[in-house]
Design a protein around this motif. Structure first.
Motif, PDB file in Angstrom:
ATOM      1  N   THR A  38       0.847  -1.192   0.000  1.00  0.00           N
ATOM      2  CA  THR A  38       0.000   0.000   0.000  1.00  0.00           C
ATOM      3  C   THR A  38       0.882   1.242   0.000  1.00  0.00           C
ATOM      4  O   THR A  38       2.059   1.182   0.336  1.00  0.00           O
ATOM      5  N   SER A  39       0.287   2.345  -0.360  1.00  0.00           N
ATOM      6  CA  SER A  39       0.969   3.623  -0.286  1.00  0.00           C
ATOM      7  C   SER A  39       1.066   3.995   1.186  1.00  0.00           C
ATOM      8  O   SER A  39       0.069   3.962   1.905  1.00  0.00           O
ATOM      9  N   ARG A  40       2.258   4.341   1.626  1.00  0.00           N
ATOM     10  CA  ARG A  40       2.494   4.653   3.036  1.00  0.00           C
ATOM     11  C   ARG A  40       3.316   5.936   3.131  1.00  0.00           C
ATOM     12  O   ARG A  40       4.168   6.199   2.285  1.00  0.00           O
ATOM     13  N   SER A  41       3.057   6.695   4.184  1.00  0.00           N
ATOM     14  CA  SER A  41       3.843   7.906   4.424  1.00  0.00           C
ATOM     15  C   SER A  41       3.902   8.179   5.916  1.00  0.00           C
ATOM     16  O   SER A  41       3.076   7.685   6.689  1.00  0.00           O
ATOM     17  N   ALA A  42       4.883   8.959   6.300  1.00  0.00           N
ATOM     18  CA  ALA A  42       5.016   9.393   7.689  1.00  0.00           C
ATOM     19  C   ALA A  42       5.690  10.757   7.694  1.00  0.00           C
ATOM     20  O   ALA A  42       6.531  11.049   6.845  1.00  0.00           O
ATOM     21  N   THR A  43       5.296  11.556   8.674  1.00  0.00           N
ATOM     22  CA  THR A  43       5.964  12.836   8.900  1.00  0.00           C
ATOM     23  C   THR A  43       6.473  12.853  10.330  1.00  0.00           C
ATOM     24  O   THR A  43       5.895  12.230  11.223  1.00  0.00           O
ATOM     25  N   ALA A  44       7.567  13.566  10.521  1.00  0.00           N
ATOM     26  CA  ALA A  44       8.160  13.702  11.851  1.00  0.00           C
ATOM     27  C   ALA A  44       8.719  15.110  11.984  1.00  0.00           C
ATOM     28  O   ALA A  44       8.906  15.814  10.987  1.00  0.00           O
ATOM     29  N   GLN A  45       8.965  15.494  13.224  1.00  0.00           N
ATOM     30  CA  GLN A  45       9.580  16.794  13.483  1.00  0.00           C
ATOM     31  C   GLN A  45      10.493  16.706  14.688  1.00  0.00           C
ATOM     32  O   GLN A  45      10.386  15.796  15.504  1.00  0.00           O
ATOM     33  N   GLY A  46      11.384  17.675  14.786  1.00  0.00           N
ATOM     34  CA  GLY A  46      12.275  17.823  15.923  1.00  0.00           C
ATOM     35  C   GLY A  46      12.803  19.240  15.931  1.00  0.00           C
ATOM     36  O   GLY A  46      12.599  20.002  14.968  1.00  0.00           O
ATOM     37  N   PHE A  47      13.479  19.610  16.999  1.00  0.00           N
ATOM     38  CA  PHE A  47      13.961  20.977  17.166  1.00  0.00           C
ATOM     39  C   PHE A  47      15.405  20.979  17.628  1.00  0.00           C
ATOM     40  O   PHE A  47      15.837  20.068  18.330  1.00  0.00           O
ATOM     41  N   ILE A  48      16.126  22.027  17.249  1.00  0.00           N
ATOM     42  CA  ILE A  48      17.443  22.277  17.804  1.00  0.00           C
ATOM     43  C   ILE A  48      17.477  23.734  18.254  1.00  0.00           C
ATOM     44  O   ILE A  48      17.236  24.651  17.468  1.00  0.00           O
ATOM     45  N   LYS A  49      17.690  23.900  19.550  1.00  0.00           N
ATOM     46  CA  LYS A  49      17.704  25.221  20.188  1.00  0.00           C
ATOM     47  C   LYS A  49      19.149  25.652  20.366  1.00  0.00           C
ATOM     48  O   LYS A  49      20.015  24.843  20.689  1.00  0.00           O
ATOM     49  N   MET A  50      19.408  26.942  20.158  1.00  0.00           N
ATOM     50  CA  MET A  50      20.782  27.459  20.224  1.00  0.00           C
ATOM     51  C   MET A  50      20.788  28.871  20.772  1.00  0.00           C
ATOM     52  O   MET A  50      19.729  29.492  20.938  1.00  0.00           O
ATOM     53  N   ASN A  51      21.988  29.399  21.012  1.00  0.00           N
ATOM     54  CA  ASN A  51      22.069  30.770  21.492  1.00  0.00           C
ATOM     55  C   ASN A  51      21.751  31.742  20.345  1.00  0.00           C
ATOM     56  O   ASN A  51      21.765  31.368  19.172  1.00  0.00           O
ATOM     57  N   ARG A  52      21.460  32.962  20.691  1.00  0.00           N
ATOM     58  CA  ARG A  52      21.041  33.969  19.701  1.00  0.00           C
ATOM     59  C   ARG A  52      22.102  34.208  18.636  1.00  0.00           C
ATOM     60  O   ARG A  52      21.789  34.323  17.458  1.00  0.00           O
ATOM     61  N   ALA A 136      19.390  15.203  10.596  1.00  0.00           N
ATOM     62  CA  ALA A 136      19.436  16.614  10.185  1.00  0.00           C
ATOM     63  C   ALA A 136      19.759  17.491  11.392  1.00  0.00           C
ATOM     64  O   ALA A 136      20.597  18.402  11.305  1.00  0.00           O
ATOM     65  N   CYS A 137      19.135  17.212  12.534  1.00  0.00           N
ATOM     66  CA  CYS A 137      19.440  17.968  13.756  1.00  0.00           C
ATOM     67  C   CYS A 137      20.882  17.752  14.190  1.00  0.00           C
ATOM     68  O   CYS A 137      21.582  18.707  14.554  1.00  0.00           O
ATOM     69  N   LEU A 138      21.354  16.520  14.152  1.00  0.00           N
ATOM     70  CA  LEU A 138      22.732  16.236  14.534  1.00  0.00           C
ATOM     71  C   LEU A 138      23.728  16.917  13.594  1.00  0.00           C
ATOM     72  O   LEU A 138      24.789  17.384  14.031  1.00  0.00           O
ATOM     73  N   THR A 139      23.384  17.007  12.332  1.00  0.00           N
ATOM     74  CA  THR A 139      24.264  17.681  11.370  1.00  0.00           C
ATOM     75  C   THR A 139      24.328  19.175  11.665  1.00  0.00           C
ATOM     76  O   THR A 139      25.412  19.778  11.631  1.00  0.00           O
ATOM     77  N   LEU A 140      23.183  19.784  11.970  1.00  0.00           N
ATOM     78  CA  LEU A 140      23.196  21.194  12.364  1.00  0.00           C
ATOM     79  C   LEU A 140      24.069  21.379  13.611  1.00  0.00           C
ATOM     80  O   LEU A 140      24.855  22.321  13.696  1.00  0.00           O
ATOM     81  N   PHE A 141      23.928  20.465  14.559  1.00  0.00           N
ATOM     82  CA  PHE A 141      24.754  20.532  15.766  1.00  0.00           C
ATOM     83  C   PHE A 141      26.239  20.459  15.402  1.00  0.00           C
ATOM     84  O   PHE A 141      27.038  21.261  15.856  1.00  0.00           O
ATOM     85  N   ASP A 142      26.577  19.487  14.576  1.00  0.00           N
ATOM     86  CA  ASP A 142      27.978  19.294  14.201  1.00  0.00           C
ATOM     87  C   ASP A 142      28.549  20.532  13.521  1.00  0.00           C
ATOM     88  O   ASP A 142      29.670  20.950  13.810  1.00  0.00           O
ATOM     89  N   MET A 143      27.777  21.135  12.641  1.00  0.00           N
ATOM     90  CA  MET A 143      28.274  22.286  11.896  1.00  0.00           C
ATOM     91  C   MET A 143      28.365  23.555  12.744  1.00  0.00           C
ATOM     92  O   MET A 143      29.099  24.475  12.406  1.00  0.00           O
ATOM     93  N   CYS A 144      27.614  23.590  13.858  1.00  0.00           N
ATOM     94  CA  CYS A 144      27.565  24.807  14.681  1.00  0.00           C
ATOM     95  C   CYS A 144      28.173  24.647  16.070  1.00  0.00           C
ATOM     96  O   CYS A 144      28.175  25.596  16.853  1.00  0.00           O
TER      97      CYS A 144
END
Length: 173
Positions: A38-52, A136-144
Motif C-alpha cells: 500500500t501507499s504509506r507515508s510518515a511525517t516527523a519533526q524535531g527541534f534544535i535550540k541554540m544561542n542567539r 538533520a538535527c545532529l548535522t546542524l549541531f555538528d556544523m555549529c
C-alpha cells in the motif's frame, strides 16, 4: 494481536504486543511477507535550540561553513535511506520520497526540522522519518558546535502516518 497490561499510577492501560519479539521473547525481524503493498507515508519533526548569536549566523547565511541547511537536508535524506543500516530490525525500504524542511523560530532561537517519507510497500516509514529529522538535527549541531556547544536537540516525534492496515494516524495534541 494480544494485549498486555501494565500498571501505571492510577489505572491499568492495555498495551499492544511488541512485534519485534518472538514467542520466546527474543529480538526478531517482523515478517511482512503477507502484508499488502500500500501507499504509506510518515511525517516527523524535531527541534534544535541554540544561542542567539549562532541562530543569527545560520539564519542570515553568514556561518563560515556555508549553507548549513543544505548540508543538513542532504544528511537527513541520506539517513532516511540508510535507516535499516542504523536500526537493527528495520526493513530495508525502497523510499519513493524523502523531504527535509527547516523553519526558523526566531522568538525561541531554534530551528524546527520536518521530514516526510513515502513509499509503496509492506511496512511503514515512521523510523525513516524520525531518522531523517534526527540526523538533520545532529548535522546542524555538528556544523555549529564550535559557535555553540550547548545547543539542545529536543522533541523529536512522529506527527502523522498513513497507509497499511491501521490507516491514518495523527499525534494527539
Amino acid at each position: 494481536m494480544t494485549t498486555n497490561t501494565i500498571n501505571t499510577d492510577d489505572a491499568q492501560e492495555p498495551t499492544p504486543e511488541l512485534s519485534h519479539l518472538n514467542q520466546q521473547g527474543e529480538a526478531n525481524m517482523v515478517d511482512v511477507t503477507e502484508k499488502a503493498m500500500t501507499s504509506r507515508s510518515a511525517t516527523a519533526q524535531g527541534f534544535i535550540k541554540m544561542n542567539r548569536a549562532t541562530f543569527e549566523l545560520i539564519s542570515t547565511g553568514k556561518h563560515k561553513k556555508g549553507d548549513v541547511f543544505a548540508v543538513a537536508r542532504i544528511a537527513g535524506i541520506q539517513a532516511a535511506k540508510k535507516c535499516s543500516d542504523l536500526i537493527p530490525l528495520c526493513h530495508p525500504l525502497m523510499l519513493s520520497k524523502v523531504q527535509v524542511d527547516f523553519s526558523l523560530d526566531v522568538e525561541n532561537c531554534q530551528v524546527k526540522v520536518n521530514s516526510l517519507c513515502r513509499l509503496t510497500g509492506q511496512t511503514g516509514v515512521e523510523m525513516e522519518a524520525l531518522t531523517a529529522v534526527s540526523i538533520a538535527c545532529l548535522t546542524l549541531f555538528d556544523m555549529c558546535k564550535a559557535a555553540d556547544p550547548a545547543m539542545r536537540i529536543h522533541s523529536i516525534e512522529v506527527l502523522t502516518k498513513e497507509g497499511g492496515k491501521s490507516g491514518h494516524w495523527k499525534t494527539p495534541n
